[in-house]
Design an enzyme around this catalytic site. Structure first.
Site, PDB file in Angstrom:
ATOM      1  N   GLY A   1     -43.853 -33.925 -34.390  1.00 11.38           N
ATOM      2  CA  GLY A   1     -44.082 -33.771 -32.878  1.00 11.38           C
ATOM      3  C   GLY A   1     -42.933 -33.823 -32.052  1.00 11.38           C
ATOM      4  O   GLY A   1     -41.497 -33.627 -32.704  1.00 11.38           O
TER       5      GLY A   1
ATOM      6  N   LEU B   1     -41.922 -31.885 -29.807  1.00 14.22           N
ATOM      7  CA  LEU B   1     -41.077 -30.357 -30.603  1.00 14.22           C
ATOM      8  C   LEU B   1     -39.829 -29.842 -29.784  1.00 14.22           C
ATOM      9  O   LEU B   1     -39.715 -30.344 -28.678  1.00 14.22           O
ATOM     10  CB  LEU B   1     -42.391 -29.397 -30.566  1.00 14.22           C
ATOM     11  CG  LEU B   1     -43.449 -29.755 -31.298  1.00 14.22           C
ATOM     12  CD1 LEU B   1     -44.567 -28.638 -31.055  1.00 14.22           C
ATOM     13  CD2 LEU B   1     -43.433 -29.962 -32.721  1.00 14.22           C
ATOM     14  N   HIS B   2     -39.022 -29.260 -30.510  1.00 13.08           N
ATOM     15  CA  HIS B   2     -37.815 -28.553 -29.791  1.00 13.08           C
ATOM     16  C   HIS B   2     -37.863 -27.120 -30.485  1.00 13.08           C
ATOM     17  O   HIS B   2     -38.536 -26.839 -31.225  1.00 13.08           O
ATOM     18  CB  HIS B   2     -36.560 -29.428 -30.178  1.00 13.08           C
ATOM     19  CG  HIS B   2     -36.403 -29.656 -31.685  1.00 13.08           C
ATOM     20  ND1 HIS B   2     -36.169 -28.924 -32.635  1.00 13.08           N
ATOM     21  CD2 HIS B   2     -36.556 -30.992 -32.368  1.00 13.08           C
ATOM     22  CE1 HIS B   2     -35.861 -29.450 -33.863  1.00 13.08           C
ATOM     23  NE2 HIS B   2     -36.176 -30.910 -33.628  1.00 13.08           N
TER      24      HIS B   2
ATOM     25  N   HIS C   1     -38.150 -26.506 -34.273  1.00 11.51           N
ATOM     26  CA  HIS C   1     -39.559 -26.271 -34.510  1.00 11.51           C
ATOM     27  C   HIS C   1     -40.172 -25.208 -34.250  1.00 11.51           C
ATOM     28  O   HIS C   1     -41.054 -24.511 -35.262  1.00 11.51           O
ATOM     29  CB  HIS C   1     -40.414 -27.335 -33.896  1.00 11.51           C
ATOM     30  CG  HIS C   1     -40.212 -28.997 -34.231  1.00 11.51           C
ATOM     31  ND1 HIS C   1     -39.638 -29.840 -33.396  1.00 11.51           N
ATOM     32  CD2 HIS C   1     -40.015 -29.610 -35.315  1.00 11.51           C
ATOM     33  CE1 HIS C   1     -39.403 -31.097 -33.994  1.00 11.51           C
ATOM     34  NE2 HIS C   1     -39.750 -30.943 -35.468  1.00 11.51           N
TER      35      HIS C   1
ATOM     36  N   GLU D   1     -33.423 -26.870 -42.471  1.00 10.87           N
ATOM     37  CA  GLU D   1     -32.323 -27.197 -43.206  1.00 10.87           C
ATOM     38  C   GLU D   1     -31.551 -28.554 -42.794  1.00 10.87           C
ATOM     39  O   GLU D   1     -30.761 -28.823 -43.557  1.00 10.87           O
ATOM     40  CB  GLU D   1     -31.258 -26.048 -43.574  1.00 10.87           C
ATOM     41  CG  GLU D   1     -31.937 -25.257 -44.665  1.00 10.87           C
ATOM     42  CD  GLU D   1     -31.113 -24.099 -45.115  1.00 10.87           C
ATOM     43  OE1 GLU D   1     -29.974 -23.726 -44.546  1.00 10.87           O
ATOM     44  OE2 GLU D   1     -31.329 -23.178 -45.896  1.00 10.87           O
TER      45      GLU D   1
ATOM     46  N   SER E   1     -32.861 -32.267 -32.994  1.00  4.72           N
ATOM     47  CA  SER E   1     -33.524 -33.294 -33.476  1.00  4.72           C
ATOM     48  C   SER E   1     -34.514 -33.958 -32.560  1.00  4.72           C
ATOM     49  O   SER E   1     -33.782 -34.020 -31.420  1.00  4.72           O
ATOM     50  CB  SER E   1     -32.642 -34.184 -34.030  1.00  4.72           C
ATOM     51  OG  SER E   1     -33.331 -35.606 -34.282  1.00  4.72           O
ATOM     52  N   SER E   2     -35.567 -34.323 -32.759  1.00  3.05           N
ATOM     53  CA  SER E   2     -36.503 -34.947 -31.880  1.00  3.05           C
ATOM     54  C   SER E   2     -35.766 -36.206 -31.332  1.00  3.05           C
ATOM     55  O   SER E   2     -36.020 -36.663 -30.349  1.00  3.05           O
ATOM     56  CB  SER E   2     -37.808 -35.223 -32.499  1.00  3.05           C
ATOM     57  OG  SER E   2     -38.451 -34.333 -33.037  1.00  3.05           O
ATOM     58  N   ARG E   3     -34.909 -36.960 -32.161  1.00  3.48           N
ATOM     59  CA  ARG E   3     -34.302 -38.179 -31.771  1.00  3.48           C
ATOM     60  C   ARG E   3     -32.973 -37.966 -30.594  1.00  3.48           C
ATOM     61  O   ARG E   3     -32.814 -38.659 -29.793  1.00  3.48           O
ATOM     62  CB  ARG E   3     -33.464 -38.620 -33.019  1.00  3.48           C
ATOM     63  CG  ARG E   3     -34.510 -39.291 -33.790  1.00  3.48           C
ATOM     64  CD  ARG E   3     -33.608 -40.228 -34.867  1.00  3.48           C
ATOM     65  NE  ARG E   3     -34.684 -40.872 -36.011  1.00  3.48           N
ATOM     66  CZ  ARG E   3     -35.221 -40.398 -37.046  1.00  3.48           C
ATOM     67  NH1 ARG E   3     -35.033 -39.378 -37.293  1.00  3.48           N
ATOM     68  NH2 ARG E   3     -36.050 -41.001 -37.770  1.00  3.48           N
TER      69      ARG E   3
END
Ligand code: PAF
Length: 292
Positions: free
Chosen positions: A41, A43-44, A47, A160, A197-199
């Site tokens: 989840g 999402l960006h 994704h 990747e 990245s979700s982070r």
């Protein structure tokens, strides 16, 4: 099952595997293909690119959203991992209402036994992320195997950015003879080239801008590696972080792309890749670049 109505179209959302498996049975035919994009989840664009590829290449597409507790070695990271289901659904629907979403509970996946299976990935698991996040890849192997068994996809799409994860999933599929084609997809980057990245959501706007330095260093690494030794290239990276008070280098590794073993000299027949993990406050960011 939960069906969302929007402009006369319906998106299928499942919170439990029994209903999902039953539904997939009704839509699968002998020759149809199912694409699968596993996510946690938040999402960006990266994704969404995986989902678009799956939609293009398959008759049906399943996306999972599940923050998998067994792959977190750090409980604070697990607690702070963004959970944005409603917003995620909105983003998926900008692509297609045909996406089938599986957003299980921990109970639905682990059935009261939230532990990892132990895997042997031929040593791929002992480097980099595996070294710094003990147990991480057993957790990833456990969840991906379980999701593959539930969804039985034809093709599964992985980014990747998590190159080590991609190699490990390929190894898991090979060793367990799972009938799924694992597809690696290029890294999606923000306008300043920070790997998506979700982070990234947890960075301040200023940190997010400054984190552009990670990929900038990797592009310099690629240049330097053409004429310098692995050791000299590593020295360059370590020096670049030495006086930086905001960004803390956790690891920088140049490895053989197929074994993921760090190298100390170059061999012209091999493919190499640089891997980096950096902390910004307590937020951990990773990136990678092919050196060939
Ligand atoms: O890459 C991720 O988001 C996760 O590791 C995955 C593959 C969804 C498994 O939880």
């Amino acid at each position: 099952m939960f069906a969302l109505n929007f402009n006369n179209t319906t998106m299928h959302i499942f919170y439990g595997k029994v209903a999902l498996i039953a539904y997939l049975k009704t839509i699968k035919t002998e020759n149809s293909s199912v694409g699968f994009v596993p996510t946690m989840g938040a999402l960006h664009q990266g994704h969404l690119a995986l989902m678009q590829r799956s939609l293009n290449e398959n008759d049906d597409t399943v996306v999972s959203i599940f923050v998998n507790p067994t792959q977190f070695n750090n409980q604070e990271d697990l607690a702070k991992y963004p959970r944005t289901l409603e917003e995620d659904v909105r983003k998926m629907r900008t692509l297609s209402d045909k996406i089938i979403l599986y957003a299980p509970t921990v109970e639905d996946i682990y059935e009261g036994h939230t532990v990892s299976q132990s895997f042997d990935f031929d040593g791929l698991e002992n480097q980099m992320e595996g070294k710094f996040r003990p147990g991480h890849f057993n957790g990833v192997g456990t969840i991906v195997k379980r999701l593959f068994e539930i969804i039985t996809p034809t093709n599964a799409y992985f980014g990747e950015k998590d190159f080590q994860q991609l190699q490990i999933v390929k190894k898991m599929v090979e060793k367990n003879h799972l009938p799924v084609n694992v597809v690696g997809c290029p890294i999606f980057r923000e306008p300043n080239q920070l790997a998506m990245s979700s982070r990234n959501e947890r960075l301040t706007p200023e940190e997010r801008q400054e984190a552009a330095m990670i990929y900038k260093i990797l592009t310099e690494v690629k240049e330097i590696f053409q004429t310098k030794s692995p050791e000299e290239t590593i020295e360059f990276v370590e020096n670049s972080f030495k006086n930086n008070t905001k960004f803390e280098l956790e690891y920088f590794v140049i490895a053989d792309e197929s074994t993921l073993l760090p190298i100390d000299h170059k061999n012209k027949d091999k493919n190499y890749r640089a891997f980096i993990a950096v902390f910004v406050n307590s937020i951990r960011l990773i990136d990678t670049i092919s050196l060939n």
